[in-house]
Design a protein around this motif. Structure first.
Motif, PDB file in Angstrom:
ATOM      1  N   ARG A  68       0.826  -1.208   0.000  1.00 20.92           N
ATOM      2  CA  ARG A  68       0.000   0.000   0.000  1.00 20.92           C
ATOM      3  C   ARG A  68       0.860   1.257   0.000  1.00 20.92           C
ATOM      4  O   ARG A  68       0.575   2.223  -0.716  1.00 20.92           O
ATOM      5  CB  ARG A  68      -0.938   0.007   1.213  1.00 20.92           C
ATOM      6  CG  ARG A  68      -1.964   1.128   1.160  1.00 20.92           C
ATOM      7  CD  ARG A  68      -2.924   1.101   2.323  1.00 20.92           C
ATOM      8  NE  ARG A  68      -2.323   1.593   3.555  1.00 20.92           N
ATOM      9  CZ  ARG A  68      -3.023   1.870   4.661  1.00 20.92           C
ATOM     10  NH1 ARG A  68      -4.330   1.669   4.683  1.00 20.92           N
ATOM     11  NH2 ARG A  68      -2.423   2.315   5.744  1.00 20.92           N
ATOM     12  N   THR A  69       1.924   1.239   0.797  1.00 22.12           N
ATOM     13  CA  THR A  69       2.820   2.394   0.856  1.00 22.12           C
ATOM     14  C   THR A  69       3.469   2.655  -0.500  1.00 22.12           C
ATOM     15  O   THR A  69       3.548   3.798  -0.960  1.00 22.12           O
ATOM     16  CB  THR A  69       3.914   2.162   1.920  1.00 22.12           C
ATOM     17  OG1 THR A  69       3.291   1.950   3.194  1.00 22.12           O
ATOM     18  CG2 THR A  69       4.841   3.359   2.008  1.00 22.12           C
ATOM     19  N   GLU A  71       2.332   1.763  -3.425  1.00 19.86           N
ATOM     20  CA  GLU A  71       1.304   2.205  -4.370  1.00 19.86           C
ATOM     21  C   GLU A  71       1.008   3.694  -4.186  1.00 19.86           C
ATOM     22  O   GLU A  71       0.825   4.432  -5.169  1.00 19.86           O
ATOM     23  CB  GLU A  71       0.027   1.392  -4.164  1.00 19.86           C
ATOM     24  CG  GLU A  71      -1.085   1.703  -5.153  1.00 19.86           C
ATOM     25  CD  GLU A  71      -0.722   1.374  -6.586  1.00 19.86           C
ATOM     26  OE1 GLU A  71      -1.256   2.033  -7.501  1.00 19.86           O
ATOM     27  OE2 GLU A  71       0.106   0.467  -6.797  1.00 19.86           O
ATOM     28  N   GLU A  72       0.983   4.140  -2.941  1.00 16.99           N
ATOM     29  CA  GLU A  72       0.745   5.561  -2.675  1.00 16.99           C
ATOM     30  C   GLU A  72       1.858   6.420  -3.274  1.00 16.99           C
ATOM     31  O   GLU A  72       1.604   7.500  -3.814  1.00 16.99           O
ATOM     32  CB  GLU A  72       0.642   5.794  -1.165  1.00 16.99           C
ATOM     33  CG  GLU A  72      -0.633   5.224  -0.552  1.00 16.99           C
ATOM     34  CD  GLU A  72      -0.625   5.255   0.969  1.00 16.99           C
ATOM     35  OE1 GLU A  72       0.461   5.542   1.546  1.00 16.99           O
ATOM     36  OE2 GLU A  72      -1.670   4.992   1.573  1.00 16.99           O
ATOM     37  N   LYS A  73       3.100   5.934  -3.198  1.00 20.04           N
ATOM     38  CA  LYS A  73       4.228   6.680  -3.764  1.00 20.04           C
ATOM     39  C   LYS A  73       4.135   6.746  -5.286  1.00 20.04           C
ATOM     40  O   LYS A  73       4.399   7.790  -5.890  1.00 20.04           O
ATOM     41  CB  LYS A  73       5.550   6.029  -3.348  1.00 20.04           C
ATOM     42  CG  LYS A  73       5.876   6.185  -1.880  1.00 20.04           C
ATOM     43  CD  LYS A  73       7.151   5.455  -1.549  1.00 20.04           C
ATOM     44  CE  LYS A  73       7.407   5.469  -0.053  1.00 20.04           C
ATOM     45  NZ  LYS A  73       8.573   4.643   0.304  1.00 20.04           N
ATOM     46  N   GLU A  75       1.452   6.656  -7.050  1.00 15.99           N
ATOM     47  CA  GLU A  75       0.376   7.594  -7.380  1.00 15.99           C
ATOM     48  C   GLU A  75       0.848   9.040  -7.250  1.00 15.99           C
ATOM     49  O   GLU A  75       0.514   9.890  -8.086  1.00 15.99           O
ATOM     50  CB  GLU A  75      -0.828   7.344  -6.471  1.00 15.99           C
ATOM     51  CG  GLU A  75      -1.551   6.032  -6.766  1.00 15.99           C
ATOM     52  CD  GLU A  75      -2.714   5.778  -5.826  1.00 15.99           C
ATOM     53  OE1 GLU A  75      -2.963   6.640  -4.950  1.00 15.99           O
ATOM     54  OE2 GLU A  75      -3.365   4.734  -5.953  1.00 15.99           O
TER      55      GLU A  75
END
Length: 208
Positions: A68-69, A71-73, A75
């Motif tokens: 998740r971390t 993926e956030e980066k 994005e």
């Protein structure tokens, strides 16, 4: 798909995200090893049953949090590229890399989490398989970003996008781990990781 199935799926995903949020908080407070499933459940406001209906083990949760971390980066980087492209400005490879990496800041807990997952994966074949599959997907995502930058700014990488992405990610991870071991604070850690990653990226692109 029926409405009841959709509602159940959304509720399950909401539970999963709350557990991940709680795990991030507990990990930050007591460390990865000391964080128990019970403490994570208590922080999230769920039972152990809710935990094990979403994750088989704490290791699986840790990997999901790492995913998740990352993926956030990705994005954030994608949004930054879109914003830069909207300006219509042209940038040198050095300027472009610095502007893109500026949003991909790492925190100590995220680095410790990734390092712990990799260490455990060395001893657990199932976890290793899951980690390598996730890493391969991450490399493909970063490679797609590199290809988009190349098309938009007419850059000429000296390596195929996938190889380029693999080297960039390795440099970022190694430098970040070094910065944590050296006791650097978050700002210094991000500055060092950005600088070294940018140096490598620039070296892998032919001058305009």
């Amino acid at each position: 798909m029926s409405e009841s199935v959709i509602v159940t799926s959304k509720r399950r995903e909401a539970t999963r995200q709350k557990l991940l949020d709680a795990a991030a908080q507990v990990f930050a407070e007591v460390g990865l090893d000391a964080a128990s499933v019970e403490a994570i459940c208590e922080r999230a406001g769920f039972t152990r049953g809710a935990f094990y209906s979403n994750f088989e083990t704490k290791d699986e949760l840790m990997l999901a949090l790492t995913e998740r971390t990352a993926e956030e980066k990705i994005e954030l980087v994608t949004e930054r590229i879109q914003a830069l492209r909207a300006t219509g400005e042209q940038f040198s490879p050095a300027e472009l890399v610095q502007r893109v990496l500026d949003v991909a800041m790492d925190e100590k807990m995220g680095i410790l989490l990734t390092s712990e997952i990799r260490t455990r994966a060395l001893r657990d074949p199932a976890l290793a398989q899951a980690y390598l599959a996730w890493q391969a997907g991450l490399i493909e995502r970063v490679a797609a970003v590199i290809e988009e930058l190349g098309r938009t700014y007419r850059l000429s990488p000296r390596l195929p996008a996938r190889d380029f992405a693999q080297l960039i990610l390795q440099q970022w991870e190694d430098t970040s781990a070094y910065a944590v071991m050296a006791g650097l604070d978050t700002d210094a850690l991000c500055t060092l990781a950005n600088e070294r990653t940018a140096q490598l990226a620039i070296a892998l692109v032919d001058p305009a």
